[in-house]
Design an enzyme around this catalytic site. Structure first.
Site, mmCIF file in Angstrom:
data_model
loop_
_atom_site.group_PDB
_atom_site.id
_atom_site.type_symbol
_atom_site.label_atom_id
_atom_site.label_comp_id
_atom_site.label_asym_id
_atom_site.label_seq_id
_atom_site.Cartn_x
_atom_site.Cartn_y
_atom_site.Cartn_z
ATOM 1 N N THR A 296 1.036 -1.480 -0.045
ATOM 2 C CA THR A 296 -0.298 0.243 0.256
ATOM 3 C C THR A 296 0.484 1.021 -0.323
ATOM 4 O O THR A 296 2.081 0.696 0.111
ATOM 5 C CB THR A 296 -1.177 -0.186 1.261
ATOM 6 N N ASP A 297 0.393 2.327 -0.515
ATOM 7 C CA ASP A 297 0.713 3.560 -0.021
ATOM 8 C C ASP A 297 0.671 4.440 1.068
ATOM 9 O O ASP A 297 0.152 3.723 1.951
ATOM 10 C CB ASP A 297 0.422 5.178 -1.458
ATOM 11 N N GLN A 298 1.124 5.340 1.355
ATOM 12 C CA GLN A 298 0.425 5.696 2.692
ATOM 13 C C GLN A 298 -0.855 6.068 3.267
ATOM 14 O O GLN A 298 -0.968 6.282 4.625
ATOM 15 C CB GLN A 298 1.460 7.808 2.966
#
Length: 134
Positions: A15-17
């Site tokens: 995932t991203d932030q």
């Protein structure tokens, strides 16, 4: 069986932030689905490669509908679409635990002789499997 389902839980590293699955990580999810579809039919992709046959992707169409998020349990549904001469096609989708459609994809793969790098007819076990589905 033309359809097989696999499940995977989204890992933090995918995932991203914002906790949303990075778009490039859907390709490994779909690969899990295709390899497990073959395994469920009694065909080992590893064994195919050991016998000199690879199955590279030559075309992908992906449609992102909704994001998958960290810790979601995803269901990957892989459906056999067709097989002609040296090509095999799959339709795939990914849904979350609530049954929401997140992503769809269509794949075309080609049977390739690993020594020559050229397209080749599928192994006999694939031909027999496809014949049973018709």
């Amino acid at each position: 069986m033309k359809v097989h389902q696999s499940q995977i839980r989204v890992r933090y590293s995918e995932t991203d932030q914002m906790g949303v699955v990075y778009h490039g990580n859907y390709l490994p999810y779909f690969e899990i689905g295709r390899v497990e579809w073959l395994r469920n039919q009694g065909i080992s992709y590893k064994s195919m490669e050991e016998n000199g046959i690879a199955l590279p992707i030559v075309n992908i169409v992906i449609s992102y509908k909704k994001p998958a998020r960290y810790d979601d349990l995803l269901t990957i549904t892989t459906s056999f679409k067709s097989q002609t001469s040296v090509k095999i096609e799959f339709e795939c989708k990914i849904e979350n635990e609530m049954g929401e459609l997140l992503t769809t994809a269509d794949f075309i793969l080609v049977f390739v002789d690993m020594k020559t790098g050229k397209p080749t007819v599928p192994p006999q076990e694939i031909k027999e499997l496809i014949a049973k589905m018709d």
